[in-house]
Write a protein that holds these residues in place. Structure first.
Motif, PDB file in Angstrom:
ATOM      1  N   LYS A   8     -12.756  43.123  68.048  1.00  0.00           N
ATOM      2  CA  LYS A   8     -13.668  44.124  68.579  1.00  0.00           C
ATOM      3  C   LYS A   8     -13.915  45.226  67.560  1.00  0.00           C
ATOM      4  O   LYS A   8     -15.052  45.680  67.371  1.00  0.00           O
ATOM      5  CB  LYS A   8     -13.081  44.714  69.871  1.00  0.00           C
ATOM      6  N   ARG A   9     -12.841  45.673  66.883  1.00  0.00           N
ATOM      7  CA  ARG A   9     -13.001  46.704  65.857  1.00  0.00           C
ATOM      8  C   ARG A   9     -13.877  46.211  64.714  1.00  0.00           C
ATOM      9  O   ARG A   9     -14.724  46.928  64.193  1.00  0.00           O
ATOM     10  CB  ARG A   9     -11.627  47.122  65.314  1.00  0.00           C
ATOM     11  N   SER A  10     -13.664  44.949  64.306  1.00  0.00           N
ATOM     12  CA  SER A  10     -14.451  44.387  63.211  1.00  0.00           C
ATOM     13  C   SER A  10     -15.922  44.273  63.587  1.00  0.00           C
ATOM     14  O   SER A  10     -16.803  44.552  62.767  1.00  0.00           O
ATOM     15  CB  SER A  10     -13.905  43.006  62.830  1.00  0.00           C
ATOM     16  N   MET A  11     -16.198  43.881  64.829  1.00  0.00           N
ATOM     17  CA  MET A  11     -17.585  43.753  65.262  1.00  0.00           C
ATOM     18  C   MET A  11     -18.268  45.113  65.314  1.00  0.00           C
ATOM     19  O   MET A  11     -19.437  45.251  64.920  1.00  0.00           O
ATOM     20  CB  MET A  11     -17.636  43.081  66.639  1.00  0.00           C
ATOM     21  N   LYS A  12     -17.548  46.140  65.781  1.00  0.00           N
ATOM     22  CA  LYS A  12     -18.116  47.482  65.807  1.00  0.00           C
ATOM     23  C   LYS A  12     -18.456  47.962  64.409  1.00  0.00           C
ATOM     24  O   LYS A  12     -19.523  48.526  64.154  1.00  0.00           O
ATOM     25  CB  LYS A  12     -17.120  48.461  66.462  1.00  0.00           C
ATOM     26  N   LYS A  13     -17.508  47.733  63.500  1.00  0.00           N
ATOM     27  CA  LYS A  13     -17.720  48.139  62.108  1.00  0.00           C
ATOM     28  C   LYS A  13     -18.891  47.385  61.498  1.00  0.00           C
ATOM     29  O   LYS A  13     -19.700  47.969  60.749  1.00  0.00           O
ATOM     30  CB  LYS A  13     -16.441  47.879  61.301  1.00  0.00           C
ATOM     31  N   TYR A  14     -19.016  46.110  61.829  1.00  0.00           N
ATOM     32  CA  TYR A  14     -20.086  45.279  61.273  1.00  0.00           C
ATOM     33  C   TYR A  14     -21.453  45.783  61.731  1.00  0.00           C
ATOM     34  O   TYR A  14     -22.358  45.990  60.912  1.00  0.00           O
ATOM     35  CB  TYR A  14     -19.876  43.831  61.697  1.00  0.00           C
ATOM     36  N   PHE A  15     -21.618  46.001  63.044  1.00  0.00           N
ATOM     37  CA  PHE A  15     -22.919  46.437  63.553  1.00  0.00           C
ATOM     38  C   PHE A  15     -23.224  47.876  63.154  1.00  0.00           C
ATOM     39  O   PHE A  15     -24.390  48.240  62.963  1.00  0.00           O
ATOM     40  CB  PHE A  15     -22.956  46.289  65.074  1.00  0.00           C
ATOM     41  N   ARG A  16     -22.151  48.699  63.021  1.00  0.00           N
ATOM     42  CA  ARG A  16     -22.375  50.079  62.590  1.00  0.00           C
ATOM     43  C   ARG A  16     -22.962  50.128  61.183  1.00  0.00           C
ATOM     44  O   ARG A  16     -23.780  50.994  60.867  1.00  0.00           O
ATOM     45  CB  ARG A  16     -21.046  50.847  62.637  1.00  0.00           C
ATOM     46  N   GLN A  38     -24.759  32.376  49.376  1.00  0.00           N
ATOM     47  CA  GLN A  38     -24.191  33.634  48.882  1.00  0.00           C
ATOM     48  C   GLN A  38     -24.722  34.827  49.675  1.00  0.00           C
ATOM     49  O   GLN A  38     -23.964  35.748  50.003  1.00  0.00           O
ATOM     50  CB  GLN A  38     -24.504  33.793  47.398  1.00  0.00           C
ATOM     51  N   PHE A  39     -26.002  34.813  49.992  1.00  0.00           N
ATOM     52  CA  PHE A  39     -26.590  35.914  50.760  1.00  0.00           C
ATOM     53  C   PHE A  39     -25.991  35.980  52.157  1.00  0.00           C
ATOM     54  O   PHE A  39     -25.649  37.067  52.652  1.00  0.00           O
ATOM     55  CB  PHE A  39     -28.105  35.750  50.847  1.00  0.00           C
ATOM     56  N   LEU A  40     -25.857  34.832  52.820  1.00  0.00           N
ATOM     57  CA  LEU A  40     -25.314  34.802  54.181  1.00  0.00           C
ATOM     58  C   LEU A  40     -23.858  35.247  54.202  1.00  0.00           C
ATOM     59  O   LEU A  40     -23.426  35.924  55.137  1.00  0.00           O
ATOM     60  CB  LEU A  40     -25.451  33.402  54.778  1.00  0.00           C
ATOM     61  N   VAL A  41     -23.094  34.853  53.177  1.00  0.00           N
ATOM     62  CA  VAL A  41     -21.692  35.290  53.103  1.00  0.00           C
ATOM     63  C   VAL A  41     -21.624  36.810  53.034  1.00  0.00           C
ATOM     64  O   VAL A  41     -20.811  37.447  53.707  1.00  0.00           O
ATOM     65  CB  VAL A  41     -20.992  34.657  51.882  1.00  0.00           C
ATOM     66  N   GLY A  42     -22.498  37.423  52.221  1.00  0.00           N
ATOM     67  CA  GLY A  42     -22.530  38.876  52.146  1.00  0.00           C
ATOM     68  C   GLY A  42     -23.024  39.505  53.427  1.00  0.00           C
ATOM     69  O   GLY A  42     -22.495  40.520  53.891  1.00  0.00           O
ATOM     70  N   PHE A  43     -24.046  38.909  54.060  1.00  0.00           N
ATOM     71  CA  PHE A  43     -24.631  39.470  55.274  1.00  0.00           C
ATOM     72  C   PHE A  43     -23.656  39.440  56.444  1.00  0.00           C
ATOM     73  O   PHE A  43     -23.556  40.391  57.211  1.00  0.00           O
ATOM     74  CB  PHE A  43     -25.905  38.703  55.634  1.00  0.00           C
ATOM     75  N   VAL A  44     -22.950  38.348  56.578  1.00  0.00           N
ATOM     76  CA  VAL A  44     -21.994  38.202  57.684  1.00  0.00           C
ATOM     77  C   VAL A  44     -20.721  39.003  57.425  1.00  0.00           C
ATOM     78  O   VAL A  44     -19.939  39.260  58.327  1.00  0.00           O
ATOM     79  CB  VAL A  44     -21.670  36.701  57.903  1.00  0.00           C
ATOM     80  N   GLY A  45     -20.528  39.429  56.192  1.00  0.00           N
ATOM     81  CA  GLY A  45     -19.331  40.209  55.859  1.00  0.00           C
ATOM     82  C   GLY A  45     -18.130  39.373  55.521  1.00  0.00           C
ATOM     83  O   GLY A  45     -16.995  39.767  55.780  1.00  0.00           O
ATOM     84  N   LEU A  46     -18.370  38.190  54.949  1.00  0.00           N
ATOM     85  CA  LEU A  46     -17.268  37.284  54.604  1.00  0.00           C
ATOM     86  C   LEU A  46     -16.931  37.330  53.120  1.00  0.00           C
ATOM     87  O   LEU A  46     -16.372  36.383  52.575  1.00  0.00           O
ATOM     88  CB  LEU A  46     -17.623  35.846  54.999  1.00  0.00           C
ATOM     89  N   SER A  47     -17.261  38.442  52.465  1.00  0.00           N
ATOM     90  CA  SER A  47     -16.998  38.533  51.027  1.00  0.00           C
ATOM     91  C   SER A  47     -15.507  38.478  50.712  1.00  0.00           C
ATOM     92  O   SER A  47     -15.117  38.206  49.570  1.00  0.00           O
ATOM     93  CB  SER A  47     -17.590  39.829  50.454  1.00  0.00           C
ATOM     94  N   PHE A  48     -14.664  38.710  51.738  1.00  0.00           N
ATOM     95  CA  PHE A  48     -13.217  38.649  51.530  1.00  0.00           C
ATOM     96  C   PHE A  48     -12.746  37.237  51.154  1.00  0.00           C
ATOM     97  O   PHE A  48     -11.635  37.069  50.650  1.00  0.00           O
ATOM     98  CB  PHE A  48     -12.472  39.099  52.792  1.00  0.00           C
ATOM     99  N   ILE A  49     -13.588  36.229  51.367  1.00  0.00           N
ATOM    100  CA  ILE A  49     -13.160  34.855  51.068  1.00  0.00           C
ATOM    101  C   ILE A  49     -12.901  34.666  49.574  1.00  0.00           C
ATOM    102  O   ILE A  49     -12.237  33.707  49.187  1.00  0.00           O
ATOM    103  CB  ILE A  49     -14.188  33.814  51.546  1.00  0.00           C
TER     104      ILE A  49
END
Length: 715
Positions: free
Chosen positions: A80-88, A220-231
């Motif tokens: 829930k915290r991650s989703m809030k941060k993502y949409f914010r 690469q764009f989708l990975v950045g957009f979804v916030g999966l750069s940590f991979i």
């Protein structure tokens, strides 16, 4: 005042104890000195307790929480915290004009740095760096296009369009995007696979690579957009280094056919490299070698090595040259002229570049019908691309003291691939060699990309026909020399072995799998093996016996410190790993071994009443714990209680204690068994031992307690 007195008394007692060595006592010395030693050590223990009381009195976790008003934070799931941060992150730009302007500049960084560009301070260095990069792009673009299965001009296009796009979106000032040998090789494998399944694309390979370029960019764009750069954290340096070194072997091997002037049957798939070498050596043995191409390639390699390794460093040092001499482009010019003057193609069957179109192709929509066929190739190319890019971007940002936004780099490389995919290019990547040269020339901004693109554009529009007679063996030699920095990584293996055998094994597995299986499968194998080693290390973690160091507040690994005090009948254990289902059995075995060693230690003490056995578990090494770990703590506590051993749980972090509560641990283990620090647990344990008539403190165990336990850590 009290502290000074206690410190002085402690120093005196330490002086008395200096003659006692940290080793196993033999029976004779133990009998002769037991009384004096016990007296000194007992006094020492009292002084330690008094010294510690100056800070605060010992208390258990429940008392500690009450005294300092512990409050459990409001519960909210990590998801829930991650989703809030993502949409914010995507809502914030539209909350104000200032926020939108800031978002726009972070998304298109050129809008931020170009208005502040200093012509006087930066322009000269960007022009020099841009010309140098442009000159480097020419031979590399032409040469690497053959790896991708494309005509030479497509390599020049790859050195033009992606470079211009990245200039707008990238945050790295030194990264040189364009053709890259490893990515070109992987692209060539994808082209072969698609052509084998779709014969209608024979002769139209550029359509395949354009779609692949766009697909890699989309990933690469989708990975950045979804916030999966940590991979990117899963692609360790050892995996990337081992893989790129193995891929360099493939690239080098594919140059041998042009160097020797031998035609080889096209081989691909798993273990194709050994098959290629078998055929190569067979044809060399049959006398199919073209000695003219061998001679030209050998001369090119020698001249390049002399120029790059000897002349350039010498001239830059003596003559203060701002940039190195581009020996690669000189070899291209000399090779082209020599081939034209002596008609090497017609008279000696030397393979040449042939026709290079002199125009800029219009943008075209790639063939999306190939999307599914290319997914298997696009993912590993995207992984290699971004892993190398982020590593180089961060390295040079640190060197030149500025910041790169890793997530923005995903966007930048993604948009670079998507936009460039409308042109006949192959997937671009950050070149190690060009980036290093770019940094060494003092390039200040990505404006250098505009200069290098102008150089490439000139070659495409005007100089293309001049390169028609360029021998392929010269390009093969240029590629072989360019791979030198990658192949030199084999020399780092012995040093890596000394530092970490596991990390070294990751490098070796990634490299060997890439060489002997295939480029794509080698990368996958390296990543899986690296993750496997992480699981293994958590399954068999290190653990340590702790002791009081120097009579103060510190408790450290007893096997590493000789000025250590042990509490008779009490053993302190630290388990350096999260407590998970993979290692709970090892944890149980460790505690049982400690209790057995504790019994052996107590059996050597000569007194009427034996100390109460205490086991203190230092939970500071538990980064997290799962439900099976909670149940294991319960089982171990109950088992110890049945065996007459008192168990104390110390230094458990708040999230762990909350997990204990959620897992109903406190129904079986009382809260009074938990302590905020090892000091608190030791204080209560030693009081318990004294109440039982045991010896309080011993500087040296009469039984080789630590040595016995140390031998069990590898079992």
């Amino acid at each position: 005042m009290l502290e000074k007195k206690l410190s002085k008394a402690l120093d005196e007692l330490m002086d008395k104890a200096t003659s006692v060595k940290f080793a196993q006592f033999n029976d004779e010395s133990s009998e002769g000195n037991s009384e004096d030693t016990n007296s000194d050590d007992g006094s020492m223990g009292q002084k330690i307790l008094e010294l510690q009381k100056v800070n605060r009195p010992p208390m258990n976790q429940e008392q500690f929480d009450q005294k300092f008003a512990y409050v459990r934070p409001k519960s909210e799931s990590q998801l829930k915290r991650s989703m809030k941060k993502y949409f914010r992150r995507y809502q914030a730009p539209f909350t104000s004009l200032y926020a939108f302007n800031k978002f726009l500049k972070s998304t298109i960084p050129i809008l931020d740095w170009l208005p502040n560009y200093s012509i006087r301070e930066d322009l000269f260095y960007d022009i020099v760096g841009g010309i140098t990069l442009g000159v480097m792009h020419i031979p590399q673009g032409i040469a690497y296009s053959s790896l991708a299965g494309l005509p030479p001009v497509n390599g020049l296009y790859t050195s033009l369009f992606p470079v211009l796009v990245y200039m707008f979106f990238g945050t790295s000032r030194q990264c040189s995007v364009g053709s890259f040998a490893v990515v070109a090789l992987m692209t060539g494998g994808a082209v072969k696979s698609v052509v084998a399944d779709h014969s209608e694309y024979i002769g139209h390979e550029a359509q395949i690579t354009a779609m692949l370029c766009m697909q890699v960019g989309l990933i690469q764009f989708l990975v950045g957009f979804v916030g999966l750069s940590f991979i990117t954290t899963y692609f360790s340096d050892e995996v990337v280094s081992g893989f790129t070194t193995g891929a360099a072997i493939h690239v080098f091997s594919l140059q041998l056919k042009d160097i020797f002037g031998i035609h080889l049957n096209k081989t691909d798939g798993i273990s194709y490299l050994p098959q290629m070498y078998v055929e190569l050596f067979r044809k060399i043995g049959e006398g199919d070698t073209n000695w003219v191409t061998v001679g030209m390639a050998a001369c090119t390699i020698v001249l390049l090595l002399i120029g790059r390794e000897i002349l350039n460093p010498l001239l830059q040092k003596k003559c203060k040259l701002p940039v190195p001499i581009p020996f690669e482009i000189l070899m291209v010019i000399f090779g082209t002229l020599f081939s034209a003057l002596f008609h090497l193609h017609s008279k000696h069957d030397v393979k040449i570049v042939n026709h290079i179109p002199s125009d800029i192709p219009p943008p075209a929509i790639p063939h999306f019908s190939l999307f599914v066929d290319l997914v298997k190739a696009a993912i590993p190319i995207a992984v290699v691309n971004i892993a190398v890019h982020i590593s180089l971007a961060k390295m040079f940002a640190k060197k030149f003291n500025y910041k790169v936004d890793a997530n923005q780099e995903f966007y930048a490389m993604g948009l670079t691939g998507i936009i460039s995919g409308f042109f006949p290019v192959f997937p671009p990547a950050c070149s190690m060699a060009r980036t290093v040269v770019n940094a060494n020339t003092g390039t200040r901004t990505q404006l250098s990309a505009l200069i290098s693109s102008a150089v490439i554009l000139f070659v495409i529009l005007f100089a293309g026909p001049w390169l028609r007679t360029l021998p392929m063996c010269v390009l093969a030699a240029i590629i072989a020399v360019a791979l030198k920095s990658l192949l030199e990584k084999f020399g780092s293996v012995p040093a890596l072995w000394k530092v970490s055998k596991i990390d070294c094994s990751i490098w070796i597995v990634a490299c060997v799998a890439t060489i002997f299986i295939d480029v794509t499968y080698g990368l996958i194998t390296g990543i899986i093996y690296a993750l496997f080693t992480t699981i293994i290390r958590e399954q068999w973690p290190r653990w340590h016996v702790l002791a009081n160091i120097g009579g103060n507040f510190d408790y450290r690994d007893a096997e590493r410190y000789r000025d250590a005090f042990f509490f008779n009948g009490t053993c302190i254990l630290r388990f350096d790993s999260p407590l998970l289902f993979t290692n709970v059995n090892r944890f149980k075995d460790t505690v049982n071994k400690m209790v057995q060693a504790l019994d052996n230690q107590i059996s050597t003490i000569e007194c009427d009443e034996k100390p109460i056995r205490n086991v203190i578990v230092d939970c500071s090494g538990f980064a997290f714990i799962d439900l099976m770990g909670v149940n294991t703590l319960k089982d171990v506590f109950v088992e110890m209680e049945e065996r007459g051993v008192k168990m104390y749980i110390a230094a458990a972090k708040a999230p762990l204690r909350e997990m204990f509560e959620s897992g109903d641990l406190y129904k079986f283990v009382p809260k009074s068994a938990f302590y905020p620090t090892i000091f608190d647990a030791v204080a209560f344990a030693t009081k318990s031992s004294q109440a039982g008539g045991g010896i309080y403190l011993s500087r040296t165990p009469t039984y080789s307690f630590v040595n016995e336990l140390a031998h069990t850590t590898d079992e």
